[in-house]
Design a protein around this motif. Structure first.
Motif, PDB file in Angstrom:
ATOM      1  N   UNK A 427       0.521  -1.040   0.233  1.00 24.32           N
ATOM      2  CA  UNK A 427       0.090  -0.112  -0.073  1.00 24.32           C
ATOM      3  C   UNK A 427       0.868   1.413  -0.671  1.00 24.32           C
ATOM      4  N   UNK A 428       0.349   2.326  -0.789  1.00 27.76           N
ATOM      5  CA  UNK A 428       0.685   3.587  -0.183  1.00 27.76           C
ATOM      6  C   UNK A 428       0.799   3.935   1.498  1.00 27.76           C
ATOM      7  N   UNK A 429       1.741   4.965   2.177  1.00 27.59           N
ATOM      8  CA  UNK A 429       1.641   5.418   3.137  1.00 27.59           C
ATOM      9  C   UNK A 429       0.465   5.516   3.842  1.00 27.59           C
ATOM     10  N   UNK A 430      -0.311   5.477   3.054  1.00 29.11           N
ATOM     11  CA  UNK A 430      -2.148   6.275   4.029  1.00 29.11           C
ATOM     12  C   UNK A 430      -2.840   5.291   3.977  1.00 29.11           C
ATOM     13  N   UNK A 431      -2.686   3.596   3.248  1.00 28.28           N
ATOM     14  CA  UNK A 431      -3.195   2.283   3.455  1.00 28.28           C
ATOM     15  C   UNK A 431      -3.820   2.298   2.255  1.00 28.28           C
ATOM     16  N   UNK A 432      -3.690   3.432   1.032  1.00 29.22           N
ATOM     17  CA  UNK A 432      -4.099   2.471  -0.302  1.00 29.22           C
ATOM     18  C   UNK A 432      -2.993   1.074  -1.053  1.00 29.22           C
ATOM     19  N   UNK A 433      -4.052   1.128  -1.826  1.00 25.30           N
ATOM     20  CA  UNK A 433      -3.214  -0.152  -2.838  1.00 25.30           C
ATOM     21  C   UNK A 433      -2.462   0.899  -3.695  1.00 25.30           C
ATOM     22  N   UNK A 434      -1.398   0.709  -3.972  1.00 23.97           N
ATOM     23  CA  UNK A 434      -0.330   1.073  -4.762  1.00 23.97           C
ATOM     24  C   UNK A 434      -0.289   0.567  -6.421  1.00 23.97           C
ATOM     25  N   UNK A 435       0.010   1.968  -7.323  1.00 22.36           N
ATOM     26  CA  UNK A 435      -0.309   1.926  -8.384  1.00 22.36           C
ATOM     27  C   UNK A 435       0.542   1.090  -8.804  1.00 22.36           C
ATOM     28  N   UNK A 436       0.866   0.524 -10.141  1.00 23.84           N
ATOM     29  CA  UNK A 436       1.827  -0.350 -10.650  1.00 23.84           C
ATOM     30  C   UNK A 436       2.390   0.011 -11.723  1.00 23.84           C
ATOM     31  N   UNK A 437       2.052   1.631 -12.112  1.00 17.66           N
ATOM     32  CA  UNK A 437       3.335   2.003 -12.887  1.00 17.66           C
ATOM     33  C   UNK A 437       4.368   3.025 -11.857  1.00 17.66           C
ATOM     34  N   UNK A 438       3.920   3.577 -10.967  1.00 24.68           N
ATOM     35  CA  UNK A 438       4.038   3.938  -9.914  1.00 24.68           C
ATOM     36  C   UNK A 438       5.261   3.062  -9.064  1.00 24.68           C
ATOM     37  N   UNK A 439       5.607   1.617  -9.563  1.00 29.46           N
ATOM     38  CA  UNK A 439       6.000   0.323  -9.015  1.00 29.46           C
ATOM     39  C   UNK A 439       7.041   0.850  -9.908  1.00 29.46           C
ATOM     40  N   UNK A 440       6.977   0.159 -11.572  1.00 29.40           N
ATOM     41  CA  UNK A 440       8.226   0.120 -12.476  1.00 29.40           C
ATOM     42  C   UNK A 440       8.600   1.148 -12.256  1.00 29.40           C
ATOM     43  N   UNK A 441       8.321   2.648 -11.948  1.00 28.67           N
ATOM     44  CA  UNK A 441       9.025   3.639 -12.247  1.00 28.67           C
ATOM     45  C   UNK A 441       9.948   4.089 -11.518  1.00 28.67           C
ATOM     46  N   UNK A 442       9.785   2.923  -9.692  1.00 24.89           N
ATOM     47  CA  UNK A 442      10.808   3.235  -8.747  1.00 24.89           C
ATOM     48  C   UNK A 442      11.358   1.491  -8.527  1.00 24.89           C
ATOM     49  N   UNK A 443      11.374   1.074  -8.826  1.00 20.60           N
ATOM     50  CA  UNK A 443      12.013  -0.614  -9.828  1.00 20.60           C
ATOM     51  C   UNK A 443      12.796   0.418 -10.431  1.00 20.60           C
ATOM     52  N   UNK A 444      12.538   1.100 -11.990  1.00 21.83           N
ATOM     53  CA  UNK A 444      13.780   1.222 -13.164  1.00 21.83           C
ATOM     54  C   UNK A 444      14.832   2.615 -11.505  1.00 21.83           C
ATOM     55  N   UNK A 445      14.282   3.069 -11.367  1.00 21.82           N
ATOM     56  CA  UNK A 445      15.476   4.539 -10.011  1.00 21.82           C
ATOM     57  C   UNK A 445      16.115   3.414  -9.502  1.00 21.82           C
ATOM     58  N   UNK A 446      15.566   1.853  -9.065  1.00 27.10           N
ATOM     59  CA  UNK A 446      16.611   1.441  -7.448  1.00 27.10           C
ATOM     60  C   UNK A 446      17.845   0.295  -8.254  1.00 27.10           C
ATOM     61  N   UNK A 447      17.584   0.197  -9.509  1.00 24.99           N
ATOM     62  CA  UNK A 447      17.686  -0.138 -10.665  1.00 24.99           C
ATOM     63  C   UNK A 447      19.403   0.410 -10.856  1.00 24.99           C
ATOM     64  N   UNK A 448      18.682   1.612 -11.522  1.00 24.03           N
ATOM     65  CA  UNK A 448      19.379   2.524 -11.777  1.00 24.03           C
ATOM     66  C   UNK A 448      20.375   2.889 -10.456  1.00 24.03           C
ATOM     67  N   UNK A 449      20.251   2.786  -9.589  1.00 29.17           N
ATOM     68  CA  UNK A 449      21.164   3.233  -8.159  1.00 29.17           C
ATOM     69  C   UNK A 449      22.383   2.711  -7.795  1.00 29.17           C
ATOM     70  N   UNK A 450      21.355   0.958  -8.257  1.00 31.09           N
ATOM     71  CA  UNK A 450      22.484  -0.505  -8.287  1.00 31.09           C
ATOM     72  C   UNK A 450      23.801  -0.308  -9.182  1.00 31.09           C
ATOM     73  N   UNK A 451      23.738   0.087 -10.261  1.00 35.19           N
ATOM     74  CA  UNK A 451      24.785   0.374 -11.340  1.00 35.19           C
ATOM     75  C   UNK A 451      24.124  -0.840 -12.332  1.00 35.19           C
ATOM     76  N   UNK A 452      23.343  -1.451 -11.807  1.00 34.26           N
ATOM     77  CA  UNK A 452      22.814  -2.615 -12.912  1.00 34.26           C
ATOM     78  C   UNK A 452      22.124  -1.874 -14.926  1.00 34.26           C
ATOM     79  N   UNK A 453      22.474  -2.848 -15.499  1.00 39.33           N
ATOM     80  CA  UNK A 453      22.265  -2.647 -16.742  1.00 39.33           C
ATOM     81  C   UNK A 453      20.716  -3.381 -16.744  1.00 39.33           C
ATOM     82  N   UNK A 454      19.790  -2.630 -18.042  1.00 41.92           N
ATOM     83  CA  UNK A 454      18.332  -2.459 -17.776  1.00 41.92           C
ATOM     84  C   UNK A 454      17.464  -3.698 -17.682  1.00 41.92           C
ATOM     85  N   UNK A 455      16.477  -4.034 -16.936  1.00 39.17           N
ATOM     86  CA  UNK A 455      15.446  -4.823 -17.603  1.00 39.17           C
ATOM     87  C   UNK A 455      14.351  -4.458 -17.143  1.00 39.17           C
ATOM     88  N   UNK A 456      13.073  -5.094 -17.314  1.00 33.66           N
ATOM     89  CA  UNK A 456      11.529  -4.464 -17.663  1.00 33.66           C
ATOM     90  C   UNK A 456      11.929  -5.374 -16.154  1.00 33.66           C
TER      91      UNK A 456
END
Length: 517
Positions: A427-456
């Motif tokens: 959920x979000x910090x307010x208890x609502x379900x997370x949005x799939x697109x935001x999950x994907x964007x956060x995944x890409x951000x973490x992948x880039x910060x880890x210095x990894x080659x990109x994947x979906x």
């Protein structure tokens, strides 16, 4: 009653009083009595049945034919149209009405075969439904579609079929008309690719938010039209499904490749060069158009997500996956990424997971729901396939992470004044379900910060299948774990063999020969 008609020749000559001579012009015939081919044009006249209102005469007059044969041919066609009705006088009047309105609108007669089919199937002769009208009616009648499928159909109709085919009468739709739809898609793809390669700001603005339409998506677009036309055939509106006759490239899923050291090294060089080129183009554009506000640097996350890679489907090795998880561990949704990486859930399934379907004591999770996102809208529904609705076993590490996640969620609940209890695991910090697109964007951000080659994000699911194979489990286990509808799908799509597994299989195969006696 057989329709009567005749052909005759006229011209535009006038007598001394300015009256048209018409059929009386002496120049229409030569001295020997034969028709003069260099003067006048041929016409025909046919008496149509009176209108339903009871008009006495309704002559059909057509002129401008170069030869008597062409005039006779159209007269014969008009007579053929009237004979379609047989002894049904009401149908004869309707066909006569259709002839009149069609000639007035198009300067041509209706096609006898089209009229014959409409009379045979009882369709309204006075109205010819267009492709756009029929597609709207067809989609509105599909009552049991999943919301995601309905949105997909609607998008195909809105973006591709209505702009190019919407005005065409359904019974006049031809293969070349549908071909033009996919020609336009190819032109769109070329613009998107050109924008990416050149960094041209005008072109980038024109194609902003648009992606290359893949062969698989083209197949799905064609499938939408084919399904609608199949219904039209059943309704006997048309006889041939022209969408089935279109030749398209195979929509087969791309081969999954593993990020080996060699591929990573090459990608790092290509990515660095790509960033440098885009920045150089942006700087050049700013010099050429100083009146426009142009940022000095490109969005690095967008460049990272769209960077070229060896295949659309890329898989991290276990070491790279661990590196991502180590970086993501401090994020509040770490358990979601851990669950996808270890158990291969789809993005929507992870977002739609509810605590009521998780048994941490028994070590299972039942996949009953998923959240899909189209644009900014999200939809809650059943999993993608019937096979997708099933229970999966959880390993001890995943159970531990889910327990820790639940404890953190309880802490957020107690600390929040605006918490909404929804029952979702993530959920979000307010208890609502997370949005799939935001999950994907956060995944890409973490992948880039880890210095990894990109994947979906979905490629973590491929990785889960690969790790099962590397651990020695067969394809049937992969199918059941990932809840695929068939073993063929598992073997065709979700098998990217890790380098060490491939090397071991080569050693084992060689050993059989070398140790033979």
């Amino acid at each position: 009653m057989a329709a009567q008609g005749s052909t005759f020749k006229t011209c535009g000559c006038r007598d001394e009083d300015g009256k048209r001579l018409g059929k009386r012009c002496p120049r229409l015939r030569r001295a020997n009595g034969r028709w003069n081919s260099g003067h006048g044009t041929w016409n025909y006249q046919l008496e149509l049945p009176p209108t339903a209102a009871g008009a006495r005469r309704r002559p059909l007059r057509r002129s401008g034919f170069c030869t008597q044969d062409t005039a006779e041919a159209e007269l014969t066609k008009a007579k053929e149209l009237l004979t379609i009705a047989g002894d049904d006088e009401t149908a004869r009047v309707q066909i006569a009405d259709l002839i009149t309105t069609t000639v007035r609108a198009t300067k041509a007669l209706p096609e006898p075969e089209t009229v014959r089919r409409k009379v045979r199937t009882g369709h309204d002769l006075s109205h010819s439904i267009t492709v756009g009208e029929y597609l709207d009616t067809w989609l509105a009648g599909r009552r049991n579609l999943r919301e995601g499928t309905r949105r997909s159909y609607a998008q195909h109709i809105r973006l591709y079929f209505k702009p190019h085919l919407g005005h065409i009468p359904l019974d006049r739709l031809r293969v070349q008309d549908v071909d033009r739809v996919f020609d336009a898609i190819d032109e769109h793809n070329a613009q998107v690719v050109r924008a990416r390669q050149t960094g041209d700001l005008r072109l980038c603005a024109k194609v902003k938010g648009r992606r290359v339409v893949s062969p698989a998506t083209k197949q799905r677009i064609r499938a939408t039209l084919r399904a609608a036309l199949n219904k039209a055939i059943k309704e006997r509106i048309i006889e041939v499904n022209v969408a089935s006759l279109i030749e398209l490239a195979s929509g087969k899923a791309p081969k999954a490749l593993v990020w080996t050291d060699e591929r990573i090294t090459q990608w790092e060089r290509d990515f660095a060069a790509h960033i440098q080129q885009m920045n150089a183009r942006r700087t050049r554009q700013a010099r050429l158009e100083p009146h426009k506000r142009i940022g000095e640097h490109i969005n690095r996350l967008d460049a990272y997500a769209g960077a070229p890679r060896p295949s659309k489907v890329m898989v991290w090795t276990p070491a790279l996956t661990k590196r991502f998880l180590d970086r993501a561990r401090q994020h509040r949704l770490y358990a979601l990424y851990h669950l996808i990486a270890f158990r291969g859930l789809r993005r929507g399934e992870a977002c739609g997971l509810r605590w009521a379907d998780v048994d941490l004591t028994g070590g299972t999770a039942t996949i009953r729901w998923q959240i899909t996102q189209i644009g900014r809208e999200t939809f809650h529904g059943k999993p993608k396939t019937d096979a997708g609705e099933a229970s999966i076993d959880l390993d001890s590490t995943t159970i531990k992470e889910l327990r820790a996640h639940k404890a953190r969620q309880n802490t957020e609940r107690l600390a929040s004044d605006t918490w909404t209890e929804t029952g979702f695991v993530f959920t979000t910090p307010a208890g609502e379900p997370v949005e799939p697109n935001q999950v994907t964007e956060q995944f890409l951000q973490l992948s880039m910060e880890a210095g990894l080659p990109p994947i979906r994000l979905h490629d973590l699911r491929h990785g889960a299948a690969t790790f099962l194979l590397a651990a020695g489990y067969d394809m049937k286990v992969v199918q059941e774990t990932l809840r695929l509808s068939s073993l063929a799908i598992a073997s065709d799509i979700y098998t990217s063999v890790l380098p060490q597994l491939a090397r071991q299989s080569a050693e084992d195969a060689a050993a059989i020969v070398l140790k033979a006696k």
